[in-house]
Design an enzyme around this catalytic site. Sequence first.
Site, mmCIF file in Angstrom:
data_model
loop_
_atom_site.group_PDB
_atom_site.id
_atom_site.type_symbol
_atom_site.label_atom_id
_atom_site.label_comp_id
_atom_site.label_asym_id
_atom_site.label_seq_id
_atom_site.Cartn_x
_atom_site.Cartn_y
_atom_site.Cartn_z
ATOM 1 N N GLU A 12 4.439 -0.742 1.243
ATOM 2 C CA GLU A 12 4.561 -0.958 -0.206
ATOM 3 C C GLU A 12 4.542 -2.437 -0.595
ATOM 4 O OE1 GLU A 12 8.085 0.888 -1.750
ATOM 5 O OE2 GLU A 12 7.654 2.840 -0.845
ATOM 6 N N GLU B 261 0.822 -1.213 0.000
ATOM 7 C CA GLU B 261 0.000 0.000 0.000
ATOM 8 C C GLU B 261 0.854 1.261 0.000
ATOM 9 O OE1 GLU B 261 0.869 1.518 2.949
ATOM 10 O OE2 GLU B 261 1.846 -0.344 3.510
#
Length: 349
Positions: A314, A171
């Site tokens: 991420e 994310e």
Amino acid sequence: MTDTPLPIAAPDRRLGERVGAYLDTLTKPPGSLGRLERLAVDLAAMTGEPFPRVTPPGVLVFAADHGVADEGVSAFPQEVTAQMVANFVAGGAAINVFARRIGARLEVIDVGVAGAVSGQGVVDEKVRPGTANIAHRDAMSRAEAEAAIEAGRRAAGRAVETGCRCLIVGEMGIANTTASSAVLAVLTCEPVARLVGRGTGIDDARLAHKRRVVEGAIAARAPDPADPLGVLASLGGLEIAAMAGACLEAAVRRVPLLVDGFIATVAALVACRLAPGARDYLVFGHRSREPGHAVALAALDAEPLLDLALRLGEGTGAALAFPLLEAACDMLAEMATFADAGVAGDDRA
């Protein structure tokens, strides 16, 4: 989510038992490869394949903004979300480096970035341009939370349909540790002070402020812990919802999903509260430095593969853990048995 249960099949436990017995015939003392053996058994049971494969992997990075960033809970301004999405597309972020290293298909999905996202290569699934500020109102409506979950399911489906045999979720969203901490506090009934961490690296004064913001938002929104979708809509984020959707779709398709750090684990918890059967298809990549991560892992009875003091997000920690899944599969497929190698086995039976 509708009231219709998702078609999530239970893992093939009998196959797992057979794989466990086969592992004991390989040229090693029984159990000597520790958790790698348990991982091989779990992957076989998940996929229904005695010699499972996890390559190629698919990395799904979901991006969205959070209105609570207006409360000054992050060390970075909100526009960094869109800037980092552009960096993902250009191939310059840590997840790009690690995804290339493991030969992963990487997709970046905009489910709620507030600013304009430039560059080709971003999948447009924008539900709304960021959530509302949870200090003052619900983050989103239930319908919007459902839409973000469905966007995550579609992303997982695309990856599987292009041949990916393992999924990794990550994310990007400034202030998403604030939203994740709020969701986690409600779902676990744990005190906020135990959960809220420094996120992008805030100082002590801002950390204390962040905790007050989360406590105030929970008190004002007062969601029901027994209603995970309602908790998500009241306090969560669009990218959190999308990651939960990806977890659900992976389980439906019997594809292992490697969960990243704190925010992804909160999304996995939401998914498992929505559909408990999803838990059987999740592998946890690493233990984050965020204090709430230990609580989220405990709520899922999860033991991560790595502990490298990471806190980037991420999908980076999960990508770093992925080679362990490959090793578990290769061990099953390539090691010789005692009989094949002409090696005397354990005669203690």
